[in-house]
Design an enzyme around this catalytic site. Structure first.
Site, mmCIF file in Angstrom:
data_model
loop_
_atom_site.group_PDB
_atom_site.id
_atom_site.type_symbol
_atom_site.label_atom_id
_atom_site.label_comp_id
_atom_site.label_asym_id
_atom_site.label_seq_id
_atom_site.Cartn_x
_atom_site.Cartn_y
_atom_site.Cartn_z
ATOM 1 N N ASN A 101 0.819 -1.209 0.000
ATOM 2 C CA ASN A 101 0.000 0.000 0.000
ATOM 3 C C ASN A 101 0.856 1.264 0.000
ATOM 4 O O ASN A 101 1.920 1.308 0.608
ATOM 5 C CB ASN A 101 -0.939 -0.001 1.210
ATOM 6 C CG ASN A 101 -1.923 -1.143 1.138
ATOM 7 O OD1 ASN A 101 -2.058 -1.772 0.082
ATOM 8 N ND2 ASN A 101 -2.593 -1.431 2.236
ATOM 9 N N HIS A 118 5.786 -0.631 -2.708
ATOM 10 C CA HIS A 118 5.346 0.150 -3.876
ATOM 11 C C HIS A 118 5.416 1.657 -3.649
ATOM 12 O O HIS A 118 4.737 2.414 -4.335
ATOM 13 C CB HIS A 118 3.916 -0.274 -4.272
ATOM 14 C CG HIS A 118 3.848 -1.673 -4.795
ATOM 15 N ND1 HIS A 118 2.678 -2.394 -4.902
ATOM 16 C CD2 HIS A 118 4.831 -2.495 -5.266
ATOM 17 C CE1 HIS A 118 2.944 -3.599 -5.399
ATOM 18 N NE2 HIS A 118 4.241 -3.686 -5.620
HETATM 19 P P1 OAD Z 1 -6.108 -5.678 -5.155
HETATM 20 O O1 OAD Z 1 -7.185 -4.703 -5.394
HETATM 21 O O2 OAD Z 1 -5.564 -6.403 -6.346
HETATM 22 O O3 OAD Z 1 -6.632 -6.783 -4.121
HETATM 23 C C1 OAD Z 1 -7.286 -6.411 -2.944
HETATM 24 C C2 OAD Z 1 -7.650 -7.661 -2.189
HETATM 25 O O4 OAD Z 1 -8.211 -7.269 -0.955
HETATM 26 C C3 OAD Z 1 -8.685 -8.531 -2.897
HETATM 27 O O5 OAD Z 1 -8.223 -9.880 -2.946
HETATM 28 C C4 OAD Z 1 -9.931 -8.404 -2.016
HETATM 29 O O6 OAD Z 1 -10.702 -9.604 -1.949
HETATM 30 C C5 OAD Z 1 -9.308 -8.116 -0.671
HETATM 31 N N1 OAD Z 1 -10.165 -7.386 0.277
HETATM 32 C C6 OAD Z 1 -11.140 -6.486 0.008
HETATM 33 N N2 OAD Z 1 -11.684 -6.032 1.144
HETATM 34 C C7 OAD Z 1 -11.047 -6.659 2.171
HETATM 35 C C8 OAD Z 1 -11.150 -6.599 3.595
HETATM 36 N N3 OAD Z 1 -12.030 -5.813 4.219
HETATM 37 N N4 OAD Z 1 -10.312 -7.401 4.324
HETATM 38 C C9 OAD Z 1 -9.420 -8.202 3.711
HETATM 39 N N5 OAD Z 1 -9.270 -8.278 2.372
HETATM 40 C C10 OAD Z 1 -10.064 -7.517 1.611
HETATM 41 O O7 OAD Z 1 -4.970 -4.937 -4.325
HETATM 42 P P2 OAD Z 1 -3.459 -5.384 -4.107
HETATM 43 O O8 OAD Z 1 -3.335 -6.867 -4.067
HETATM 44 O O9 OAD Z 1 -2.941 -4.611 -2.967
HETATM 45 O O10 OAD Z 1 0.199 -1.092 -7.121
HETATM 46 O O11 OAD Z 1 -2.801 -4.866 -5.451
HETATM 47 C C11 OAD Z 1 -1.405 -4.947 -5.643
HETATM 48 C C12 OAD Z 1 -0.903 -3.723 -6.358
HETATM 49 O O12 OAD Z 1 -1.660 -3.525 -7.557
HETATM 50 C C13 OAD Z 1 -1.082 -2.439 -5.590
HETATM 51 O O13 OAD Z 1 -0.054 -2.176 -4.674
HETATM 52 C C14 OAD Z 1 -1.115 -1.390 -6.679
HETATM 53 C C15 OAD Z 1 -1.919 -2.104 -7.739
HETATM 54 O O14 OAD Z 1 -1.647 -1.739 -9.052
HETATM 55 C C16 OAD Z 1 0.695 0.161 -6.908
HETATM 56 O O15 OAD Z 1 0.068 1.035 -6.357
HETATM 57 C C17 OAD Z 1 2.063 0.377 -7.399
#
Ligand code: OAD
Length: 257
Positions: A101, A118
């Site tokens: 994040n 990131h």
């Molecule tokens: P994603 O949006 O890809 O995934 C978010 C995850 O959080 C999903 O699997 C949801 O099911 C889960 N989720 C949603 N609400 C939740 C909650 N209340 N408790 C637990 N889990 C929950 O986000 P990231 O995996 O962080 O890059 O994405 C990775 C990177 O892609 C980010 O850092 C960003 C983006 O492009 C940059 O900003 C450089």
């Protein structure tokens, strides 16, 4: 409700890694990237907003979008998931917090030395000479005016005149080397890895749980939906981090007493 094995492992862990993604901040009102209806990449063009070419082709659009996101974060508060991770760090000999994040909600919850794979919305830099740019402080009363995304010309570097770019890692860019090496080292050494709120679709961050599992750590995932980590995690807790993490920790603490 929680598997006995999870409570025992949490109680006995000496060296924990927590890997977080956008889901950990979702309950603070910060949108994730890939959730079906609310994810940022469902509504915005990742090629325009998350790569250097997109920035160079329209700096005002991209800078304005990141300013909108930064303002949103400034108005948000850490949720029980952030607070529980900070509390857990005080209960165990070693905890390394690795996040994808770009917000600062872990720090505002009390976590220290967070490894931001990131980058950060709060640390822009010059695109030419890489000098850090210090954003003027924002009057909290004026934050409501930044509720809408709008075009804003990026500032210029006071040293070389270059454009100031957001301090986040864009697609096609390398992760900060020192932070990445620390994250890999911690993942290889930990006895427990907690994966919280990440889809596991962005590499190399998504490789860390595999490294941890390969070297024998116990892997636990908290996420309301299935991810690729479901197959390597020994325990998958399906639900919201802000609800499950505090419940799990309070069971551990009450058992210890
Ligand atoms: P994603 O949006 O890809 O995934 C978010 C995850 O959080 C999903 O699997 C949801 O099911 C889960 N989720 C949603 N609400 C939740 C909650 N209340 N408790 C637990 N889990 C929950 O986000 P990231 O995996 O962080 O890059 O994405 C990775 C990177 O892609 C980010 O850092 C960003 C983006 O492009 C940059 O900003 C450089």
């Amino acid at each position: 409700m929680f598997p006995e094995k999870l409570i025992n492992t949490l109680q006995q862990a000496q060296d924990i890694v927590v890997l977080t993604g956008a889901g950990v901040s979702a309950e603070s009102g910060i949108p994730t990237f890939r959730d079906a209806l609310t994810g940022l990449w469902q509504r915005y063009d990742v090629n325009q907003l998350a790569c250097e070419d997109g920035f160079l082709s329209d700096p005002a659009l991209v800078w304005g979008w990141y300013e909108w996101r930064r303002h949103r974060v400034l108005k948000a508060k850490p949720n029980p998931a952030h607070l529980t991770i900070a509390k857990l760090a005080k209960q165990v000999p070693k905890l390394t917090l690795i996040t994808q994040n770009v917000d600062d909600l872990h720090e505002r919850a009390g976590s220290h030395e967070v490894l931001h794979l990131h980058g950060s919305l709060h640390q822009p830099r010059c695109i030419a000479c890489e000098s850090l740019y210090y954003l003027p402080s924002i009057d909290m009363m004026q934050l409501t005016t930044a509720d809408q995304e709008c075009r804003i010309n990026p500032p210029r570097c006071s040293l070389c005149g270059g454009l100031i770019r957001p301090g986040v890692v864009w697609f096609g860019e390398a992760l900060p080397t020192k932070i990445w090496n620390q994250a890999v080292q911690a993942s290889l050494q930990c006895d427990l890895m907690l994966i919280v709120g990440t889809s596991g679709l962005v590499w190399p961050a998504a490789d860390l749980p595999y490294q941890a599992e390969k070297t024998g750590s116990f892997v636990v995932q908290i996420n309301p939906t299935l991810t690729s980590f479901n197959s390597i995690a020994q325990i998958n807790l399906a639900g919201k981090a802000g609800e499950l993490l505090p419940q799990a920790l309070s069971i551990c603490i009450s058992r210890k007493q």
